[in-house]
Design a protein around this motif. Structure first.
Motif, mmCIF file in Angstrom:
data_model
loop_
_atom_site.group_PDB
_atom_site.id
_atom_site.type_symbol
_atom_site.label_atom_id
_atom_site.label_comp_id
_atom_site.label_asym_id
_atom_site.label_seq_id
_atom_site.Cartn_x
_atom_site.Cartn_y
_atom_site.Cartn_z
ATOM 1 N N THR A 141 0.362 -9.950 -2.316
ATOM 2 C CA THR A 141 -0.628 -11.021 -2.221
ATOM 3 C C THR A 141 -1.702 -10.639 -1.214
ATOM 4 O OG1 THR A 141 0.997 -12.701 -2.835
ATOM 5 C CG2 THR A 141 -0.985 -13.474 -1.718
ATOM 6 N N PHE A 142 -1.280 -10.103 -0.075
ATOM 7 C CA PHE A 142 -2.249 -9.668 0.936
ATOM 8 C C PHE A 142 -3.174 -8.600 0.366
ATOM 9 C CE2 PHE A 142 -3.653 -6.797 4.256
ATOM 10 C CZ PHE A 142 -4.303 -7.684 5.096
ATOM 11 N N VAL A 170 -7.099 -9.726 0.268
ATOM 12 C CA VAL A 170 -7.734 -9.458 1.557
ATOM 13 C C VAL A 170 -9.254 -9.588 1.462
ATOM 14 C CG1 VAL A 170 -7.786 -6.931 1.335
ATOM 15 C CG2 VAL A 170 -7.745 -7.976 3.604
ATOM 16 N N ASP A 171 -9.863 -9.072 0.407
ATOM 17 C CA ASP A 171 -11.324 -9.163 0.278
ATOM 18 C C ASP A 171 -11.779 -10.608 0.104
ATOM 19 O OD1 ASP A 171 -11.570 -6.418 0.537
ATOM 20 O OD2 ASP A 171 -11.649 -6.058 -1.620
ATOM 21 N N LYS A 231 -2.903 -18.911 2.178
ATOM 22 C CA LYS A 231 -1.778 -19.823 1.977
ATOM 23 C C LYS A 231 -1.711 -20.275 0.513
ATOM 24 C CE LYS A 231 -0.086 -24.393 3.225
ATOM 25 N NZ LYS A 231 -0.347 -25.614 3.975
ATOM 26 N N ARG A 232 -2.845 -20.668 -0.050
ATOM 27 C CA ARG A 232 -2.883 -21.104 -1.455
ATOM 28 C C ARG A 232 -2.423 -19.984 -2.385
ATOM 29 N NH1 ARG A 232 -7.686 -23.207 0.222
ATOM 30 N NH2 ARG A 232 -8.872 -21.541 -0.778
ATOM 31 N N LYS A 233 -2.899 -18.777 -2.150
ATOM 32 C CA LYS A 233 -2.549 -17.654 -3.019
ATOM 33 C C LYS A 233 -1.084 -17.265 -2.867
ATOM 34 C CE LYS A 233 -6.488 -17.250 -4.930
ATOM 35 N NZ LYS A 233 -6.680 -17.469 -6.368
ATOM 36 N N PRO A 256 8.830 -7.872 -3.249
ATOM 37 C CA PRO A 256 7.812 -8.388 -2.326
ATOM 38 C C PRO A 256 6.843 -9.371 -2.970
ATOM 39 C CG PRO A 256 7.378 -6.101 -2.841
ATOM 40 C CD PRO A 256 8.675 -6.450 -3.500
ATOM 41 N N VAL A 257 6.441 -10.338 -2.170
ATOM 42 C CA VAL A 257 5.432 -11.317 -2.561
ATOM 43 C C VAL A 257 4.282 -11.288 -1.554
ATOM 44 C CG1 VAL A 257 4.956 -13.762 -2.937
ATOM 45 C CG2 VAL A 257 7.148 -12.804 -3.642
#
Length: 119
Positions: free
Chosen positions: A97-98, A102-103, A37-39, A92-93
């Protein structure tokens, strides 16, 4: 050559206890969702217009063992930016971001599990 791992049985017992530790699972899911959420909020573009921005309205929906992170219902239009339309190319955002986080999201979750299980 023989190898001996001291404490391996204790570690395995603790890992198996995750299945019975709903509180640890939920804390880990929450930690991962909060990180993402923060990212996502930081990566969402803001306009110069003084109004509610999508970046300020990233929400986490909790349902059982699932967490969904995205924009609130008033910012439904962000899906058009993410996927594009017949008249607008995608910007895309969420997916970048994902891919980038993800790591780190998994590490945030693993840290909580380690702490909750005393590892």
């Amino acid at each position: 050559m023989d190898f001996q791992f001291d404490g391996l049985q204790e570690i395995m017992r603790r890992i198996e206890s995750i299945g019975n530790n709903q509180q640890a699972k939920e804390k880990a899911l929450d930690a991962g969702a909060e990180h993402f959420k923060r990212k996502l909020s930081a990566n969402t573009v803001r306009s110069n217009i003084n109004h509610q921005h999508a970046a300020d309205n990233v929400v986490i929906d909790k349902e059982g063992n699932h967490r969904e992170v995205g924009y609130d219902k008033d910012h439904y239009y962000m899906k058009f930016s993410e996927f594009g339309t017949s008249k607008m190319s995608p910007k895309p955002v969420i997916s970048p971001t994902f891919e980038n986080e993800v790591d780190k999201t998994e590490e945030a979750m693993a840290e909580v599990l380690r702490r909750e299980l005393g590892l």
